[in-house]
Design a protein around this motif. Structure first.
Motif, PDB file in Angstrom:
ATOM      1  N   SER A 221       1.048  -1.138   0.016  1.00 22.95           N
ATOM      2  CA  SER A 221       0.012  -0.041   0.325  1.00 22.95           C
ATOM      3  C   SER A 221       0.798   1.222  -0.022  1.00 22.95           C
ATOM      4  CB  SER A 221      -0.906  -0.001   1.189  1.00 22.95           C
ATOM      5  OG  SER A 221      -1.842  -1.090   1.098  1.00 22.95           O
ATOM      6  N   ALA A 222       0.447   2.314  -0.699  1.00 25.38           N
ATOM      7  CA  ALA A 222       1.329   3.555  -0.764  1.00 25.38           C
ATOM      8  C   ALA A 222       0.784   4.653  -0.615  1.00 25.38           C
ATOM      9  CB  ALA A 222       1.942   3.350  -2.308  1.00 25.38           C
ATOM     10  N   ASP A 223       1.432   5.565  -0.118  1.00 26.87           N
ATOM     11  CA  ASP A 223       1.215   7.003   0.101  1.00 26.87           C
ATOM     12  C   ASP A 223       2.330   7.999  -0.342  1.00 26.87           C
ATOM     13  OD1 ASP A 223      -1.491   6.741   0.921  1.00 26.87           O
ATOM     14  OD2 ASP A 223      -1.096   6.997   3.145  1.00 26.87           O
ATOM     15  N   ALA A 224       2.088   9.082  -0.584  1.00 30.10           N
ATOM     16  CA  ALA A 224       3.179   9.988  -0.924  1.00 30.10           C
ATOM     17  C   ALA A 224       2.854  11.186   0.286  1.00 30.10           C
ATOM     18  CB  ALA A 224       3.115  10.525  -2.204  1.00 30.10           C
ATOM     19  N   GLU A 289       9.907  15.941  -0.693  1.00 35.07           N
ATOM     20  CA  GLU A 289       8.797  14.901  -0.996  1.00 35.07           C
ATOM     21  C   GLU A 289       9.364  13.337  -0.549  1.00 35.07           C
ATOM     22  OE1 GLU A 289       7.827  15.432  -5.200  1.00 35.07           O
ATOM     23  OE2 GLU A 289       6.851  16.998  -4.783  1.00 35.07           O
ATOM     24  N   PHE A 290       8.251  12.474   0.054  1.00 35.89           N
ATOM     25  CA  PHE A 290       8.604  11.141   0.319  1.00 35.89           C
ATOM     26  C   PHE A 290       7.646  10.349  -0.301  1.00 35.89           C
ATOM     27  CE2 PHE A 290      10.154  13.950   3.750  1.00 35.89           C
ATOM     28  CZ  PHE A 290      11.403  13.005   4.300  1.00 35.89           C
ATOM     29  N   ILE A 291       8.026   8.932  -0.400  1.00 29.52           N
ATOM     30  CA  ILE A 291       6.888   7.951  -0.706  1.00 29.52           C
ATOM     31  C   ILE A 291       6.966   7.120   0.575  1.00 29.52           C
ATOM     32  CG2 ILE A 291       7.208   7.978  -3.170  1.00 29.52           C
ATOM     33  CD1 ILE A 291       8.878   5.461  -3.089  1.00 29.52           C
ATOM     34  N   ILE A 292       5.826   6.858   1.185  1.00 34.63           N
ATOM     35  CA  ILE A 292       5.710   5.747   2.335  1.00 34.63           C
ATOM     36  C   ILE A 292       5.339   4.445   1.736  1.00 34.63           C
ATOM     37  CG2 ILE A 292       4.837   5.652   4.495  1.00 34.63           C
ATOM     38  CD1 ILE A 292       6.353   8.087   3.952  1.00 34.63           C
TER      39      ILE A 292
END
Length: 420
Positions: A221-224, A289-292
Protein backbone atom coordinates in the motif's frame (compact mmCIF):
# COMPACT_ATOMS: atom_id res chain seq x y z
CA UNK A 1 1.37 -23.80 -29.01
CA UNK A 2 3.53 -26.36 -30.81
CA UNK A 3 4.91 -25.23 -34.18
CA UNK A 4 3.89 -21.63 -33.50
CA UNK A 5 6.45 -19.02 -34.57
CA UNK A 6 6.50 -16.52 -31.72
CA UNK A 7 6.51 -12.82 -32.61
CA UNK A 8 7.12 -11.41 -29.11
CA UNK A 9 10.86 -10.89 -29.46
CA UNK A 10 10.65 -9.17 -32.85
CA UNK A 11 7.96 -6.88 -31.46
CA UNK A 12 10.00 -6.23 -28.32
CA UNK A 13 13.09 -5.23 -30.31
CA UNK A 14 10.95 -2.69 -32.19
CA UNK A 15 9.28 -1.32 -29.10
CA UNK A 16 12.39 -0.74 -26.97
CA UNK A 17 13.89 1.51 -29.64
CA UNK A 18 11.03 3.98 -29.10
CA UNK A 19 11.73 6.39 -26.24
CA UNK A 20 8.67 6.37 -23.97
CA UNK A 21 10.13 7.69 -20.72
CA UNK A 22 7.52 9.30 -18.47
CA UNK A 23 8.07 12.47 -16.41
CA UNK A 24 7.03 12.71 -12.74
CA UNK A 25 7.20 16.52 -12.79
CA UNK A 26 4.85 16.91 -15.74
CA UNK A 27 1.24 17.93 -15.17
CA UNK A 28 -0.05 16.74 -18.55
CA UNK A 29 -1.76 13.45 -19.47
CA UNK A 30 0.19 11.58 -20.62
CA UNK A 31 3.18 13.10 -18.88
CA UNK A 32 5.18 12.92 -22.14
CA UNK A 33 3.72 12.95 -25.63
CA UNK A 34 6.41 10.58 -26.89
CA UNK A 35 4.67 7.70 -25.12
CA UNK A 36 2.00 7.93 -27.80
CA UNK A 37 4.63 7.05 -30.43
CA UNK A 38 4.54 3.46 -29.21
CA UNK A 39 0.79 3.55 -28.61
CA UNK A 40 0.19 4.55 -32.24
CA UNK A 41 2.39 1.69 -33.41
CA UNK A 42 0.39 -0.76 -31.28
CA UNK A 43 -2.85 0.49 -32.81
CA UNK A 44 -1.48 -0.01 -36.31
CA UNK A 45 -0.17 -3.50 -35.52
CA UNK A 46 -3.54 -4.50 -34.06
CA UNK A 47 -5.33 -3.18 -37.14
CA UNK A 48 -2.89 -5.15 -39.30
CA UNK A 49 -3.84 -8.29 -37.31
CA UNK A 50 -7.47 -7.71 -38.22
CA UNK A 51 -8.66 -6.21 -34.95
CA UNK A 52 -11.53 -3.85 -35.78
CA UNK A 53 -12.32 -2.56 -32.29
CA UNK A 54 -9.15 -0.63 -31.39
CA UNK A 55 -8.78 2.91 -30.08
CA UNK A 56 -6.08 5.32 -28.92
CA UNK A 57 -7.72 7.98 -26.76
CA UNK A 58 -6.57 11.52 -26.05
CA UNK A 59 -4.89 10.45 -22.80
CA UNK A 60 -2.66 7.87 -24.48
CA UNK A 61 -4.59 4.71 -23.56
CA UNK A 62 -5.01 1.93 -26.11
CA UNK A 63 -8.18 -0.18 -25.91
CA UNK A 64 -8.78 -3.19 -28.16
CA UNK A 65 -11.05 -6.23 -28.34
CA UNK A 66 -10.40 -9.82 -29.38
CA UNK A 67 -13.88 -11.26 -30.01
CA UNK A 68 -15.01 -14.44 -28.25
CA UNK A 69 -14.72 -17.76 -30.03
CA UNK A 70 -16.85 -19.72 -27.57
CA UNK A 71 -20.55 -20.54 -27.75
CA UNK A 72 -20.88 -20.22 -23.98
CA UNK A 73 -22.73 -17.09 -22.94
CA UNK A 74 -21.40 -16.82 -19.40
CA UNK A 75 -17.63 -16.54 -19.98
CA UNK A 76 -16.28 -13.45 -18.16
CA UNK A 77 -14.54 -10.76 -20.20
CA UNK A 78 -10.83 -10.81 -19.35
CA UNK A 79 -8.44 -7.87 -19.75
CA UNK A 80 -4.68 -8.11 -20.29
CA UNK A 81 -2.80 -4.92 -19.46
CA UNK A 82 0.75 -3.57 -19.73
CA UNK A 83 2.25 -0.09 -19.67
CA UNK A 84 4.16 1.57 -22.49
CA UNK A 85 6.25 4.04 -20.47
CA UNK A 86 9.71 3.43 -19.04
CA UNK A 87 11.21 4.65 -15.79
CA UNK A 88 12.44 8.22 -15.33
CA UNK A 89 15.38 6.81 -13.33
CA UNK A 90 17.54 5.95 -16.37
CA UNK A 91 17.33 7.27 -19.92
CA UNK A 92 15.33 5.28 -22.44
CA UNK A 93 16.54 7.23 -25.48
CA UNK A 94 18.71 5.47 -28.04
CA UNK A 95 18.23 1.95 -26.68
CA UNK A 96 20.37 -0.56 -28.59
CA UNK A 97 19.17 -4.07 -27.65
CA UNK A 98 21.61 -6.96 -27.81
CA UNK A 99 20.68 -10.65 -27.91
CA UNK A 100 23.28 -12.85 -26.19
CA UNK A 101 22.46 -16.16 -27.83
CA UNK A 102 22.80 -19.43 -25.91
CA UNK A 103 24.26 -17.65 -22.91
CA UNK A 104 27.02 -19.73 -21.32
CA UNK A 105 26.77 -18.58 -17.71
CA UNK A 106 29.59 -16.01 -17.73
CA UNK A 107 29.22 -12.41 -16.58
CA UNK A 108 27.80 -10.24 -19.37
CA UNK A 109 29.87 -7.17 -20.30
CA UNK A 110 27.95 -4.45 -22.10
CA UNK A 111 29.95 -2.68 -24.83
CA UNK A 112 28.87 0.99 -24.69
CA UNK A 113 29.81 3.74 -22.26
CA UNK A 114 28.57 7.30 -21.86
CA UNK A 115 32.20 8.44 -22.18
CA UNK A 116 35.57 6.65 -22.13
CA UNK A 117 36.12 7.47 -18.46
CA UNK A 118 32.98 5.62 -17.36
CA UNK A 119 33.33 2.10 -16.01
CA UNK A 120 31.85 -0.59 -18.20
CA UNK A 121 28.49 -2.04 -17.22
CA UNK A 122 28.83 -5.71 -16.28
CA UNK A 123 25.84 -7.89 -15.45
CA UNK A 124 27.42 -10.16 -12.85
CA UNK A 125 25.85 -13.50 -12.08
CA UNK A 126 26.68 -12.98 -8.41
CA UNK A 127 24.49 -9.87 -8.40
CA UNK A 128 21.72 -11.41 -10.52
CA UNK A 129 21.15 -14.96 -9.20
CA UNK A 130 18.08 -15.44 -11.41
CA UNK A 131 20.50 -15.64 -14.33
CA UNK A 132 21.52 -19.09 -13.11
CA UNK A 133 18.19 -20.36 -14.44
CA UNK A 134 18.99 -19.01 -17.92
CA UNK A 135 22.10 -20.93 -18.99
CA UNK A 136 21.63 -21.94 -22.61
CA UNK A 137 18.87 -19.40 -23.14
CA UNK A 138 19.01 -16.19 -25.19
CA UNK A 139 19.42 -13.09 -23.01
CA UNK A 140 18.43 -9.61 -24.22
CA UNK A 141 20.16 -6.58 -22.70
CA UNK A 142 20.71 -2.95 -23.61
CA UNK A 143 24.19 -1.80 -24.64
CA UNK A 144 25.29 -0.17 -21.37
CA UNK A 145 24.19 3.48 -21.56
CA UNK A 146 20.40 3.10 -21.24
CA UNK A 147 17.84 0.90 -19.61
CA UNK A 148 16.42 -1.84 -21.81
CA UNK A 149 12.72 -1.19 -21.35
CA UNK A 150 11.69 -4.76 -20.57
CA UNK A 151 9.70 -3.05 -17.82
CA UNK A 152 7.16 -3.12 -19.34
CA UNK A 153 7.65 -3.47 -23.09
CA UNK A 154 8.26 -7.19 -22.55
CA UNK A 155 4.70 -7.40 -21.25
CA UNK A 156 3.40 -5.28 -24.13
CA UNK A 157 5.11 -7.54 -26.68
CA UNK A 158 3.84 -10.69 -24.96
CA UNK A 159 0.24 -9.49 -24.96
CA UNK A 160 0.53 -8.49 -28.62
CA UNK A 161 1.95 -11.91 -29.51
CA UNK A 162 -0.80 -13.69 -27.56
CA UNK A 163 -3.36 -11.58 -29.43
CA UNK A 164 -1.72 -12.59 -32.70
CA UNK A 165 -1.86 -16.26 -31.72
CA UNK A 166 -5.52 -16.16 -30.74
CA UNK A 167 -6.51 -14.30 -33.90
CA UNK A 168 -4.67 -16.78 -36.11
CA UNK A 169 -5.97 -19.82 -34.19
CA UNK A 170 -9.76 -19.34 -34.05
CA UNK A 171 -10.16 -22.95 -32.92
CA UNK A 172 -8.89 -21.95 -29.46
CA UNK A 173 -12.00 -21.39 -27.36
CA UNK A 174 -12.05 -18.23 -25.25
CA UNK A 175 -14.38 -15.50 -24.15
CA UNK A 176 -14.26 -11.82 -25.07
CA UNK A 177 -10.81 -10.39 -24.37
CA UNK A 178 -9.96 -6.74 -23.85
CA UNK A 179 -6.45 -5.34 -24.24
CA UNK A 180 -5.34 -2.23 -22.37
CA UNK A 181 -2.02 -0.43 -22.81
CA UNK A 182 -1.46 2.42 -20.37
CA UNK A 183 0.93 5.39 -20.11
CA UNK A 184 2.57 6.78 -16.97
CA UNK A 185 2.62 3.68 -14.77
CA UNK A 186 6.17 4.48 -13.72
CA UNK A 187 5.11 7.84 -12.28
CA UNK A 188 2.11 6.42 -10.42
CA UNK A 189 -0.54 7.68 -12.82
CA UNK A 190 -1.08 4.65 -15.04
CA UNK A 191 -4.80 4.31 -14.33
CA UNK A 192 -5.61 7.97 -13.78
CA UNK A 193 -7.65 8.30 -16.97
CA UNK A 194 -8.75 4.69 -17.53
CA UNK A 195 -12.42 4.46 -18.49
CA UNK A 196 -13.50 1.31 -16.62
CA UNK A 197 -16.97 1.33 -18.15
CA UNK A 198 -15.55 1.56 -21.66
CA UNK A 199 -13.04 -1.18 -20.84
CA UNK A 200 -15.95 -3.42 -19.93
CA UNK A 201 -13.96 -6.28 -18.41
CA UNK A 202 -14.84 -8.49 -15.43
CA UNK A 203 -11.32 -9.50 -14.40
CA UNK A 204 -7.86 -8.49 -15.47
CA UNK A 205 -4.17 -9.34 -15.42
CA UNK A 206 -1.19 -7.03 -15.70
CA UNK A 207 1.76 -8.68 -17.44
CA UNK A 208 4.47 -6.83 -15.55
CA UNK A 209 6.19 -9.30 -13.24
CA UNK A 210 9.67 -10.66 -12.89
CA UNK A 211 10.64 -14.33 -12.55
CA UNK A 212 9.34 -17.18 -14.68
CA UNK A 213 6.24 -18.84 -13.22
CA UNK A 214 5.40 -16.14 -10.68
CA UNK A 215 2.03 -14.57 -9.96
CA UNK A 216 1.89 -11.55 -7.68
CA UNK A 217 -1.37 -11.12 -5.80
CA UNK A 218 -0.16 -8.73 -3.09
CA UNK A 219 1.47 -5.33 -3.34
CA UNK A 220 2.55 -2.54 -1.07
CA UNK A 221 0.00 0.00 0.00
CA UNK A 222 1.40 3.39 -0.91
CA UNK A 223 1.12 7.04 0.05
CA UNK A 224 3.10 10.14 -0.89
CA UNK A 225 4.00 12.88 1.58
CA UNK A 226 4.84 16.45 0.60
CA UNK A 227 6.36 18.71 3.24
CA UNK A 228 6.60 22.42 2.47
CA UNK A 229 8.83 24.26 4.90
CA UNK A 230 8.61 28.00 5.46
CA UNK A 231 11.75 29.31 7.10
CA UNK A 232 12.67 32.81 8.23
CA UNK A 233 14.70 34.62 5.58
CA UNK A 234 16.90 37.64 5.98
CA UNK A 235 20.13 39.05 4.58
CA UNK A 236 22.94 36.69 5.63
CA UNK A 237 25.12 39.64 6.64
CA UNK A 238 22.58 40.63 9.29
CA UNK A 239 21.16 37.20 10.09
CA UNK A 240 22.41 36.53 13.60
CA UNK A 241 19.51 35.50 15.81
CA UNK A 242 17.03 35.93 12.94
CA UNK A 243 17.68 33.55 10.02
CA UNK A 244 16.04 30.12 10.07
CA UNK A 245 17.24 28.41 6.90
CA UNK A 246 14.56 26.21 5.31
CA UNK A 247 17.20 24.06 3.62
CA UNK A 248 18.85 23.34 6.97
CA UNK A 249 15.48 22.43 8.46
CA UNK A 250 14.97 19.96 5.62
CA UNK A 251 18.48 18.61 6.10
CA UNK A 252 17.89 18.17 9.85
CA UNK A 253 14.72 16.20 9.11
CA UNK A 254 16.56 13.91 6.69
CA UNK A 255 19.41 13.45 9.16
CA UNK A 256 16.92 12.45 11.88
CA UNK A 257 15.76 9.38 9.93
CA UNK A 258 17.30 6.08 11.05
CA UNK A 259 20.23 4.84 9.00
CA UNK A 260 19.81 1.15 9.79
CA UNK A 261 16.05 0.78 9.36
CA UNK A 262 12.92 2.16 7.71
CA UNK A 263 14.54 2.76 4.31
CA UNK A 264 14.49 0.82 1.02
CA UNK A 265 18.19 0.00 1.36
CA UNK A 266 17.70 -1.59 4.82
CA UNK A 267 14.39 -3.46 4.42
CA UNK A 268 13.04 -6.50 2.58
CA UNK A 269 10.21 -9.06 2.67
CA UNK A 270 7.16 -7.47 4.37
CA UNK A 271 8.96 -4.49 5.91
CA UNK A 272 7.84 -1.05 4.74
CA UNK A 273 9.82 2.17 4.53
CA UNK A 274 9.93 5.97 4.51
CA UNK A 275 11.82 7.12 1.43
CA UNK A 276 12.77 10.72 0.50
CA UNK A 277 12.54 11.22 -3.27
CA UNK A 278 12.96 14.96 -3.83
CA UNK A 279 14.35 18.08 -2.15
CA UNK A 280 14.44 21.56 -3.58
CA UNK A 281 14.31 25.10 -2.25
CA UNK A 282 16.31 27.97 -0.78
CA UNK A 283 16.80 29.53 2.62
CA UNK A 284 13.24 30.89 2.63
CA UNK A 285 11.28 27.83 1.48
CA UNK A 286 12.00 24.18 0.84
CA UNK A 287 9.95 21.23 -0.36
CA UNK A 288 10.62 17.63 0.66
CA UNK A 289 8.80 14.74 -0.98
CA UNK A 290 8.59 11.18 0.38
CA UNK A 291 7.01 7.91 -0.60
CA UNK A 292 5.66 5.77 2.24
CA UNK A 293 5.24 2.02 1.75
CA UNK A 294 3.79 -0.80 3.84
CA UNK A 295 1.70 -3.92 3.21
CA UNK A 296 -1.03 -2.69 5.58
CA UNK A 297 -2.85 0.60 5.86
CA UNK A 298 -2.16 0.64 9.60
CA UNK A 299 1.55 0.37 8.83
CA UNK A 300 1.32 3.32 6.46
CA UNK A 301 -0.35 5.50 9.08
CA UNK A 302 2.23 4.49 11.67
CA UNK A 303 5.08 5.58 9.39
CA UNK A 304 3.37 8.84 8.49
CA UNK A 305 2.85 9.62 12.16
CA UNK A 306 6.50 8.86 12.80
CA UNK A 307 7.60 11.26 10.05
CA UNK A 308 5.23 13.96 11.30
CA UNK A 309 6.66 13.58 14.82
CA UNK A 310 10.23 13.82 13.51
CA UNK A 311 9.29 17.01 11.68
CA UNK A 312 7.71 18.47 14.82
CA UNK A 313 10.85 17.68 16.82
CA UNK A 314 13.03 19.42 14.24
CA UNK A 315 10.75 22.47 14.06
CA UNK A 316 10.98 22.83 17.85
CA UNK A 317 14.51 24.14 17.26
CA UNK A 318 13.26 26.73 14.73
CA UNK A 319 10.51 28.66 16.55
CA UNK A 320 9.84 31.10 13.71
CA UNK A 321 9.40 28.47 11.04
CA UNK A 322 6.48 26.23 10.07
CA UNK A 323 5.69 23.41 7.68
CA UNK A 324 2.72 21.93 5.86
CA UNK A 325 2.52 18.12 5.92
CA UNK A 326 0.28 16.74 3.15
CA UNK A 327 -0.44 13.04 2.60
CA UNK A 328 -1.73 11.82 -0.78
CA UNK A 329 -2.99 8.29 -1.31
CA UNK A 330 -1.30 6.50 -4.22
CA UNK A 331 -2.53 2.88 -4.21
CA UNK A 332 -3.54 0.09 -1.87
CA UNK A 333 -2.65 -3.59 -1.47
CA UNK A 334 -4.66 -5.40 -4.14
CA UNK A 335 -4.86 -8.53 -1.98
CA UNK A 336 -7.78 -6.91 -0.16
CA UNK A 337 -9.78 -7.17 -3.40
CA UNK A 338 -8.32 -10.36 -4.85
CA UNK A 339 -9.14 -12.40 -1.74
CA UNK A 340 -12.81 -11.73 -2.55
CA UNK A 341 -12.39 -13.23 -6.06
CA UNK A 342 -10.28 -16.40 -5.68
CA UNK A 343 -10.95 -17.58 -9.25
CA UNK A 344 -8.89 -14.75 -10.74
CA UNK A 345 -5.78 -16.08 -8.97
CA UNK A 346 -6.61 -19.79 -9.20
CA UNK A 347 -7.19 -19.64 -12.98
CA UNK A 348 -3.88 -17.88 -13.53
CA UNK A 349 -1.99 -20.41 -11.43
CA UNK A 350 -3.56 -23.19 -13.51
CA UNK A 351 -2.54 -21.38 -16.70
CA UNK A 352 1.04 -21.20 -15.47
CA UNK A 353 1.07 -24.91 -14.60
CA UNK A 354 -0.27 -25.79 -18.05
CA UNK A 355 2.76 -24.06 -19.52
CA UNK A 356 4.90 -26.66 -17.74
CA UNK A 357 6.05 -24.27 -15.04
CA UNK A 358 6.10 -24.34 -11.27
CA UNK A 359 3.51 -21.74 -10.27
CA UNK A 360 4.56 -19.47 -7.42
CA UNK A 361 2.54 -16.79 -5.63
CA UNK A 362 4.55 -13.80 -4.48
CA UNK A 363 4.18 -10.43 -2.84
CA UNK A 364 5.71 -7.50 -4.68
CA UNK A 365 7.57 -4.69 -2.96
CA UNK A 366 6.00 -2.17 -5.26
CA UNK A 367 2.80 -1.66 -7.17
CA UNK A 368 1.37 -2.20 -10.62
CA UNK A 369 -1.52 -0.74 -12.55
CA UNK A 370 -3.36 -3.76 -11.19
CA UNK A 371 -3.23 -2.31 -7.67
CA UNK A 372 -5.45 0.59 -8.64
CA UNK A 373 -7.49 -1.32 -11.20
CA UNK A 374 -8.45 -3.79 -8.48
CA UNK A 375 -9.92 -1.00 -6.37
CA UNK A 376 -11.59 0.50 -9.45
CA UNK A 377 -13.65 -2.67 -9.85
CA UNK A 378 -11.33 -4.83 -11.97
CA UNK A 379 -9.65 -7.51 -9.79
CA UNK A 380 -6.21 -7.67 -11.38
CA UNK A 381 -3.18 -9.68 -10.19
CA UNK A 382 0.20 -9.51 -11.91
CA UNK A 383 1.67 -12.27 -14.12
CA UNK A 384 5.39 -12.56 -14.87
CA UNK A 385 6.80 -10.91 -17.99
CA UNK A 386 10.40 -12.05 -17.42
CA UNK A 387 11.81 -8.57 -16.79
CA UNK A 388 14.79 -8.32 -14.43
CA UNK A 389 16.97 -5.52 -12.97
CA UNK A 390 14.41 -2.97 -14.11
CA UNK A 391 15.09 0.77 -13.82
CA UNK A 392 18.79 0.15 -14.46
CA UNK A 393 21.36 -0.10 -17.23
CA UNK A 394 21.71 -3.78 -16.37
CA UNK A 395 18.10 -4.66 -17.18
CA UNK A 396 17.64 -8.00 -18.95
CA UNK A 397 15.01 -10.45 -20.14
CA UNK A 398 15.28 -13.87 -21.77
CA UNK A 399 13.68 -14.85 -25.06
CA UNK A 400 12.48 -18.16 -23.62
CA UNK A 401 10.80 -16.49 -20.62
CA UNK A 402 8.97 -14.10 -22.93
CA UNK A 403 7.66 -17.00 -25.00
CA UNK A 404 6.47 -18.79 -21.87
CA UNK A 405 4.63 -15.62 -20.83
CA UNK A 406 2.83 -15.63 -24.19
CA UNK A 407 1.81 -19.24 -23.60
CA UNK A 408 0.51 -18.39 -20.13
CA UNK A 409 -1.61 -15.51 -21.47
CA UNK A 410 -3.19 -17.84 -24.02
CA UNK A 411 -3.74 -20.46 -21.31
CA UNK A 412 -5.47 -17.90 -19.07
CA UNK A 413 -8.00 -17.26 -21.84
CA UNK A 414 -8.54 -21.00 -22.28
CA UNK A 415 -8.95 -21.73 -18.56
CA UNK A 416 -11.58 -19.03 -18.05
CA UNK A 417 -13.59 -20.44 -20.98
CA UNK A 418 -13.33 -24.03 -19.76
CA UNK A 419 -14.34 -23.18 -16.20
CA UNK A 420 -17.21 -20.85 -17.08
Amino acid sequence: MENYTFTAVDRFLRYVRIDTQSDPQSTTNPSTEKQKDLSRLLVQELLDMGVTDVELDEWGYVYATIPATTDKANVPTICFCSHVDTSPDVTGAGVKPIIHERWNGADISLPDRTNPADPAQVIRVADHPDLLDQIGNDIITASGTTLLGADNKAGVAEIMDAAHYLLTHPGVKHGRIRLLFTPDEEVGRGTEKVDIQKLGADFGYTIDGESLGTLEDETFSADAVRIQIQGVSTHPGFAKGKLENALKIAADLLASLPKEALSPETTDEKDGFVHPTRLEGNQDQAVLEFIIRDFTEAGLHEKETYLQNQLNDVLAGYPGSKADFVVKQQYRNMKEVLDQHPAVVDNALEAIRRAGLSARRRSIRGGTDGSRLSFMGLPCPNIFAGEHAFHSRQEWVSVQDMQKAVEVIVNVARVWEERA
